[in-house]
Design a protein around this motif. Sequence first.
Motif, PDB file in Angstrom:
ATOM      1  N   LEU A  22       0.825  -1.206   0.000  1.00  0.00           N
ATOM      2  CA  LEU A  22       0.000   0.000   0.000  1.00  0.00           C
ATOM      3  C   LEU A  22       0.864   1.262   0.000  1.00  0.00           C
ATOM      4  CD1 LEU A  22      -3.097   0.430   0.111  1.00  0.00           C
ATOM      5  CD2 LEU A  22      -2.807   1.004   2.527  1.00  0.00           C
ATOM      6  N   LEU A  23       1.909   1.247   0.827  1.00  0.00           N
ATOM      7  CA  LEU A  23       2.796   2.415   0.932  1.00  0.00           C
ATOM      8  C   LEU A  23       3.575   2.637  -0.358  1.00  0.00           C
ATOM      9  CD1 LEU A  23       4.184   2.097   4.583  1.00  0.00           C
ATOM     10  CD2 LEU A  23       2.582   3.811   3.686  1.00  0.00           C
ATOM     11  N   VAL A  24       4.097   1.528  -0.895  1.00  0.00           N
ATOM     12  CA  VAL A  24       4.843   1.642  -2.155  1.00  0.00           C
ATOM     13  C   VAL A  24       3.927   2.180  -3.248  1.00  0.00           C
ATOM     14  CG1 VAL A  24       5.959   0.300  -4.004  1.00  0.00           C
ATOM     15  CG2 VAL A  24       6.560  -0.125  -1.615  1.00  0.00           C
ATOM     16  N   TYR A  25       2.698   1.641  -3.283  1.00  0.00           N
ATOM     17  CA  TYR A  25       1.751   2.084  -4.297  1.00  0.00           C
ATOM     18  C   TYR A  25       1.425   3.566  -4.130  1.00  0.00           C
ATOM     19  CZ  TYR A  25      -2.076   1.879  -7.603  1.00  0.00           C
ATOM     20  OH  TYR A  25      -2.883   2.092  -8.678  1.00  0.00           O
ATOM     21  N   ALA A  26       1.204   3.960  -2.876  1.00  0.00           N
ATOM     22  CA  ALA A  26       0.906   5.373  -2.593  1.00  0.00           C
ATOM     23  C   ALA A  26       2.069   6.264  -3.027  1.00  0.00           C
ATOM     24  CB  ALA A  26       0.624   5.560  -1.108  1.00  0.00           C
ATOM     25  N   PHE A  27       3.278   5.775  -2.787  1.00  0.00           N
ATOM     26  CA  PHE A  27       4.469   6.541  -3.168  1.00  0.00           C
ATOM     27  C   PHE A  27       4.515   6.756  -4.685  1.00  0.00           C
ATOM     28  CE2 PHE A  27       8.964   6.232  -4.626  1.00  0.00           C
ATOM     29  CZ  PHE A  27       9.394   7.470  -4.188  1.00  0.00           C
ATOM     30  N   PHE A  28       4.275   5.667  -5.446  1.00  0.00           N
ATOM     31  CA  PHE A  28       4.315   5.800  -6.903  1.00  0.00           C
ATOM     32  C   PHE A  28       3.166   6.659  -7.428  1.00  0.00           C
ATOM     33  CE2 PHE A  28       7.273   2.137  -6.824  1.00  0.00           C
ATOM     34  CZ  PHE A  28       8.278   2.715  -7.593  1.00  0.00           C
ATOM     35  N   CYS A  29       1.993   6.543  -6.767  1.00  0.00           N
ATOM     36  CA  CYS A  29       0.876   7.401  -7.168  1.00  0.00           C
ATOM     37  C   CYS A  29       1.228   8.871  -6.934  1.00  0.00           C
ATOM     38  CB  CYS A  29      -0.395   7.051  -6.389  1.00  0.00           C
ATOM     39  SG  CYS A  29      -1.126   5.512  -6.949  1.00  0.00           S
ATOM     40  N   TYR A  30       1.951   9.105  -5.854  1.00  0.00           N
ATOM     41  CA  TYR A  30       2.386  10.475  -5.553  1.00  0.00           C
ATOM     42  C   TYR A  30       3.343  10.979  -6.641  1.00  0.00           C
ATOM     43  CZ  TYR A  30       5.151  14.163  -3.372  1.00  0.00           C
ATOM     44  OH  TYR A  30       5.819  15.322  -3.130  1.00  0.00           O
ATOM     45  N   LEU A  31       4.279  10.099  -7.074  1.00  0.00           N
ATOM     46  CA  LEU A  31       5.194  10.484  -8.155  1.00  0.00           C
ATOM     47  C   LEU A  31       4.429  10.793  -9.440  1.00  0.00           C
ATOM     48  CD1 LEU A  31       8.220   7.996  -7.818  1.00  0.00           C
ATOM     49  CD2 LEU A  31       8.062  10.359  -7.021  1.00  0.00           C
ATOM     50  N   MET A  32       3.409   9.958  -9.700  1.00  0.00           N
ATOM     51  CA  MET A  32       2.603  10.181 -10.902  1.00  0.00           C
ATOM     52  C   MET A  32       1.845  11.500 -10.801  1.00  0.00           C
ATOM     53  SD  MET A  32       3.306   7.755 -12.942  1.00  0.00           S
ATOM     54  CE  MET A  32       2.126   8.235 -14.185  1.00  0.00           C
ATOM     55  N   ILE A 172       3.145   3.236 -14.167  1.00  0.00           N
ATOM     56  CA  ILE A 172       4.211   3.220 -13.155  1.00  0.00           C
ATOM     57  C   ILE A 172       5.385   2.357 -13.617  1.00  0.00           C
ATOM     58  CG2 ILE A 172       4.804   2.413 -10.832  1.00  0.00           C
ATOM     59  CD1 ILE A 172       1.926   3.225 -10.012  1.00  0.00           C
ATOM     60  N   THR A 173       5.076   1.150 -14.101  1.00  0.00           N
ATOM     61  CA  THR A 173       6.168   0.225 -14.433  1.00  0.00           C
ATOM     62  C   THR A 173       7.025   0.727 -15.597  1.00  0.00           C
ATOM     63  OG1 THR A 173       4.580  -1.077 -15.700  1.00  0.00           O
ATOM     64  CG2 THR A 173       5.122  -1.864 -13.499  1.00  0.00           C
ATOM     65  N   LEU A 174       6.366   1.372 -16.570  1.00  0.00           N
ATOM     66  CA  LEU A 174       7.132   1.924 -17.695  1.00  0.00           C
ATOM     67  C   LEU A 174       8.177   2.902 -17.191  1.00  0.00           C
ATOM     68  CD1 LEU A 174       5.704   3.224 -21.032  1.00  0.00           C
ATOM     69  CD2 LEU A 174       7.075   4.753 -19.669  1.00  0.00           C
ATOM     70  N   ARG A 175       7.747   3.789 -16.312  1.00  0.00           N
ATOM     71  CA  ARG A 175       8.670   4.820 -15.803  1.00  0.00           C
ATOM     72  C   ARG A 175       9.700   4.226 -14.852  1.00  0.00           C
ATOM     73  NH1 ARG A 175       3.759   7.045 -16.903  1.00  0.00           N
ATOM     74  NH2 ARG A 175       3.814   9.015 -18.035  1.00  0.00           N
ATOM     75  N   ALA A 176       9.301   3.208 -14.109  1.00  0.00           N
ATOM     76  CA  ALA A 176      10.242   2.561 -13.191  1.00  0.00           C
ATOM     77  C   ALA A 176      11.319   1.809 -13.981  1.00  0.00           C
ATOM     78  CB  ALA A 176       9.503   1.600 -12.261  1.00  0.00           C
TER      79      ALA A 176
END
Lengths: 221, 294
Positions: A22-32, A172-176
């Motif tokens: 959940l935290l990792v997902y929230a972090f990536f959503c924040y980056l997006m 997310i995965t494309l950018r990661a």
Amino acid sequence: MKMLSQNISVLNLKAIIRVAILLVYAFFCYLMLQITLQYIPVHTDVAFLRIKQDYISMQHYKYAFFIHAYTAILALPAGFTQFFLFIRNKFPWIHAVTGYIYVSTILLFAAPSGFIIGIYANGGLYAQIAFLLLAILWFWFTLRAVLSIRKRNIVAHKQWMIRSFALTLSAITLRAWKYIIVALFHPRPMDVYQIVAWLGWVLNLILAEILIYYIYKKDIK
Amino acid sequence: MKNLSLIYFVLFATILSCSQPKKQNNHEKETTEGFVTDTPAKADIKADNIQSAVYGYYVGMFKASIFDRDKKPSYANKITVSIDSLKDKIVYGHSIVAGNWRPFQGEWSTLDNVLLVNAKEPGDDRYDGVFEFSIYPESQIISGIWKANDKNLAVTQREYSLEKREFTYNPKLELPDYIAWQDLYDQNNEIVDGAEFLTEDVLKVNASIQPLKKEDVENLYKGDLEVIRNSIYARHGYSFKNRKMRYVFDSAVDWYMPVSIDVRGQITDLERQNIELIKRYEEHATAYYDAFGR
């Protein structure tokens, strides 16, 4: 007693993993979200658009780009909540409302606009084919998920939604992948673009199919 | 008959001298040159005559000879020294190095066909100092030392041996092949992280003669783009303040000579468009190449 403590530790581990995801997902959503915010207010000569000046003057590209930048981000949080069992069981109305947000975002805005900007994608023909295919499949999977739930076919609905969300996650995965590949190999900018245009979603889809296979193994048999 | 021609000659010379006093001077020099003797007066006249041969640009490396390693000195920069005027024992000139254009003024004398110059920079700039050099008119070389006024600078003395060279803008000048795969140095003389080196791509385009399209630049590394763009300025003789670019052009590009610190007026329309395009991709690479994003 031993069994109990084992159960508790297994339970704890599961809970920890869930919170971590959940935290990792929230972090990536924040980056997006940060990426989306670069385009507010509307300005045609910022960020990614600085190298899309050949196209941004075209009205259809401009509209498609901003529709995509502003709406596609909604699919990330809306899609994520759909997979929580307790929401589905205890608050089915939340599942329905966010589900409508998710599918209407994709079907009406994000996928069609993604298709249009995909025509002009960086990285040449190979990258363009990848992005167009991504837009088509994203639309198709999401549409199938809607159609199957209208027929009350929950198993099919779940399977199509897993596929749809796997492609949603490609944002997310494309950018990661791009970040990782650049850090490791320093390829030329458009070379990395061609690689992630495919890697960003094909791998997700393969993982989704594997997941579907294991979850519905019994049903298939 | 011989006498008559001599009279005609004197008459002609007199007429010339009345109408064009300056030319008469030259004429006299030419005449005297045939009878070179050791008298001091003659030597002076000879020196006068070589003024035109001495005037101009001299290019070479300005090498640190006394420096403080801890202050991260710039060990060698390309310098252009210009001898602008030699009159009445006073020399006027200027130098261009590391983005710094400085006039100098001083005294000169001659010794065995060599001009000895001792000249000061104005002294109102932190990096001003004193030039002491010899000009060798026959071999067209200047060599000598420069001492900084401020003894706390990273480099307090430099030495140089410069060759005379004319400056002409030539858009066809290309970067040398060996520039590919060179490391790029940052402002502190240190190699920037792994991404900062040049590749053979830097040789592919000449931004002074070909109109660039986005296809030409979009797949290039930032370092290559930066050098391709700055080659435009280099062809116009721009002196780089930026150490990274200075090291590339000063040490690796033979045809490069710094003659100006502002070439904006000389940039052609084609070059201006190319600069704008390349700059876009450079900025994009700076902001996004290794970031989470596109």
